[in-house]
Design an enzyme around this catalytic site. Structure first.
Site, PDB file in Angstrom:
ATOM      1  N   ASP A 145       0.848  -1.195   0.000  1.00  0.00           N
ATOM      2  CA  ASP A 145       0.000   0.000   0.000  1.00  0.00           C
ATOM      3  C   ASP A 145       0.881   1.241   0.000  1.00  0.00           C
ATOM      4  O   ASP A 145       1.831   1.328   0.778  1.00  0.00           O
ATOM      5  CB  ASP A 145      -0.900  -0.020   1.240  1.00  0.00           C
ATOM      6  N   TYR A 147       1.100   5.766  -0.584  1.00  0.00           N
ATOM      7  CA  TYR A 147       0.696   6.978   0.128  1.00  0.00           C
ATOM      8  C   TYR A 147       0.805   8.112  -0.882  1.00  0.00           C
ATOM      9  O   TYR A 147       1.445   9.117  -0.635  1.00  0.00           O
ATOM     10  CB  TYR A 147       1.701   7.155   1.279  1.00  0.00           C
ATOM     11  N   HIS A 152      -3.591  14.026   0.972  1.00  0.00           N
ATOM     12  CA  HIS A 152      -3.804  13.168   2.139  1.00  0.00           C
ATOM     13  C   HIS A 152      -2.571  13.214   3.060  1.00  0.00           C
ATOM     14  O   HIS A 152      -2.698  13.403   4.269  1.00  0.00           O
ATOM     15  CB  HIS A 152      -4.075  11.732   1.674  1.00  0.00           C
ATOM     16  N   ARG A 161       1.995  16.019  13.146  1.00  0.00           N
ATOM     17  CA  ARG A 161       3.204  16.863  13.254  1.00  0.00           C
ATOM     18  C   ARG A 161       2.864  18.234  12.691  1.00  0.00           C
ATOM     19  O   ARG A 161       3.252  18.566  11.556  1.00  0.00           O
ATOM     20  CB  ARG A 161       4.354  16.253  12.426  1.00  0.00           C
ATOM     21  N   ARG A 255      -7.475   3.873  13.670  1.00  0.00           N
ATOM     22  CA  ARG A 255      -6.583   5.012  13.875  1.00  0.00           C
ATOM     23  C   ARG A 255      -5.953   5.028  15.259  1.00  0.00           C
ATOM     24  O   ARG A 255      -4.825   5.523  15.431  1.00  0.00           O
ATOM     25  CB  ARG A 255      -7.356   6.323  13.667  1.00  0.00           C
ATOM     26  N   TYR A 262       2.606   3.077  15.092  1.00  0.00           N
ATOM     27  CA  TYR A 262       3.187   3.315  13.762  1.00  0.00           C
ATOM     28  C   TYR A 262       4.646   3.766  13.774  1.00  0.00           C
ATOM     29  O   TYR A 262       5.317   3.681  12.736  1.00  0.00           O
ATOM     30  CB  TYR A 262       2.325   4.282  12.938  1.00  0.00           C
ATOM     31  N   THR A 378      -4.758   6.534   0.240  1.00  0.00           N
ATOM     32  CA  THR A 378      -6.008   7.283   0.284  1.00  0.00           C
ATOM     33  C   THR A 378      -6.030   8.361  -0.790  1.00  0.00           C
ATOM     34  O   THR A 378      -5.112   9.182  -0.873  1.00  0.00           O
ATOM     35  CB  THR A 378      -6.166   7.936   1.669  1.00  0.00           C
ATOM     36  N   GLU A 392      -9.456  12.512   7.969  1.00  0.00           N
ATOM     37  CA  GLU A 392      -9.371  13.834   7.356  1.00  0.00           C
ATOM     38  C   GLU A 392     -10.702  14.579   7.416  1.00  0.00           C
ATOM     39  O   GLU A 392     -10.733  15.768   7.729  1.00  0.00           O
ATOM     40  CB  GLU A 392      -8.982  13.706   5.880  1.00  0.00           C
TER      41      GLU A 392
HETATM   42 MN    MN Z   1      -3.924   3.033   2.980  1.00  0.00          MN
END
Ligand code: MN
Length: 449
Positions: A145, A147, A152, A161, A255, A262, A378, A392
């Site tokens: 996957d 990014y 996004h 951040r 999330r 993460y 996304t 978001e």
């Molecule tokens: Mn994803």
């Protein structure tokens, strides 16, 4: 052959009509100009079979081969068409995909089809889609996957951040992580809320339990065609010859689990519990009329490094696909309220093209194989209503959405059904769709500890 992708040909002709009447209705996802491939099972065939979506029906490719309707194609293509997954077809060279598409287009045309005159052949090869159970289209060996939406990445980065939203590597490296292939499910499969470790800012110690911040991610999947040998990267100019087609992907994300786990190695259990994909793979050839230039980088952004920089990719590397997220909660279903659209975005706004993602993936010598899945990340645009996930859309839950039922949503609740849709349209061509990617959230299973 150096040019990227397939060209527009007679299979895209807007004048073509099918003997399957529903395929000629304006607004259908599956007109004769689309012809996406999938795998299905039906009451008459309990074994998974390859099919082509046409209107509200499926053309059974295995039966077509056995009825002699695809005679003249190479033996390996006949074998691929009778396989239980798309992997053998994906492994063939793109010229052969194109030949098969041409033959299927002829079989489905109103004026020239040998199927129309024979009731017995018609009964063998034609399956109403309501009688078909749509399965995963391929055996997915590996799933990665990315990014690739800078919108996004910037918005999500700003939440975690605020002073440093976009990390310095973003405009050089197509950022990605290795996903989990075993938990990819076909559209319609319910998704159980995951349990995991979480820690709020106010908690001193982490706790284990059902995620309270379950989210979806609107993404597009890229199915790999012919692979590469380990140690032999796919050059950018060749990359599109290694891409079979696209589908919709919902990268379900917890999330709260993600936030705690993460760093330093990226997402793990916050993503690997389930990923839902749409059943029909729309081929790169079907998308040919909807190719657009890759995103033009704003002044001041660095050009891609040479191995990701190709004139043909700049010219036609983008794909104009409108993408939508719809939601229907349990109370909405109970009260007969239709699903509500939460967002609309477009794949053409991605910072990296499909070819760049595949080339980058193999640039270290990593081999990809037919049926591997790469997801875009996304797909969000610059506008508020083009944000492709709840993180978001609700600014991490601080700005809840109000639904037509009066309910509010910060994150997903049990019973919520998320529906992703995608389609391409443009002047001079017939609209084609990617179909739907659906999943309903089930309660977490009771913890056994
Ligand atoms: Mn994803």
């Amino acid at each position: 052959m150096k040019s990227i992708g397939h060209t527009v040909n007679e299979t895209h002709d807007p004048q073509l009509r099918s003997w399957v009447e529903s395929a000629n209705q304006p607004g259908t996802d599956f007109p004769i100009q689309n012809l996406p491939f999938g795998v299905f099972r039906s009451t008459s065939h309990s074994r998974p079979q390859l099919g082509v979506a046409i209107g509200d029906a499926v053309l059974d490719l295995r039966e077509c081969v056995q009825a002699g309707l695809l005679d003249g194609l190479a033996a390996e293509m006949a074998n691929a068409c009778t396989a239980p997954t798309l992997n053998p077809l994906m492994a063939l060279p793109c010229e052969q995909w194109s030949e098969l598409r041409g033959r299927v287009s002829e079989l489905l045309r109103v004026d020239s089809s040998p199927i129309v005159g024979s009731r017995s052949i018609m009964e063998r090869v034609f399956v109403p889609m309501r009688d078909a159970e749509l399965l995963l289209p391929a055996e997915i060996g590996d799933y990665s996957d990315f990014y690739a939406s800078i919108h996004h990445a910037t918005k999500v980065g700003a939440m975690f951040r605020p002073d440093n939203p976009l990390l310095p590597n973003y405009k050089y490296v197509p950022i990605g992580y290795h996903g989990r292939a075993s938990s990819i499910v076909a559209s319609g499969t319910p998704v159980r809320r995951p349990c995991g470790q979480t820690k709020d800012d106010i908690q001193e110690l982490p706790t284990f339990g059902p995620s309270r911040r379950l989210d979806y991610e609107l993404e597009v999947g890229i199915f790999v065609g012919p692979g590469n040998w380990q140690g032999e990267p796919i050059p950018i100019a060749e990359a599109e010859r290694h891409i079979f087609g696209v589908c919709l992907v919902n990268d379900w994300s917890a999330r709260d689990i993600q936030k705690w786990e993460y760093q330093p190695l990226g997402p793990f259990l916050s993503k690997s519990f389930a990923t839902t994909i749409s059943p029909w793979v729309v081929t790169m050839e079907a998308l040919a009329p909807f190719r657009v230039p890759a995103l033009v980088r704003p002044t001041g952004d660095p050009p891609p490094l040479d191995y990701l920089n190709d004139p043909s990719d700049r010219e036609r590397g983008g794909i104009d696909v409108t993408l939508e997220v719809w939601l229907q909660t349990q109370p909405m279903r109970d009260r007969g309220i239709e699903p509500v659209r939460l967002s609309r975005s477009n794949l053409r706004d991605m910072y990296w093209t499909a070819a760049q993602l595949l080339t980058h993936h193999t640039s270290n010598g990593c081999n990809v194989r037919p049926g591997d899945l790469l997801a875009s990340g996304t797909v969000s645009g610059p506008a508020k209503d083009s944000r492709g996930c709840l993180l978001e859309l609700t600014s991490r839950g601080s700005d809840p959405l109000t639904l037509p039922s009066g309910e509010q949503r910060r994150f997903l609740e049990n019973g919520d059904e998320v529906i992703l849709r995608g389609y391409c349209e443009g002047p001079g061509f017939v609209r084609i769709g990617l179909g739907e990617c659906r999943g309903t959230v089930l309660p977490a299973s009771a913890p056994a500890y």
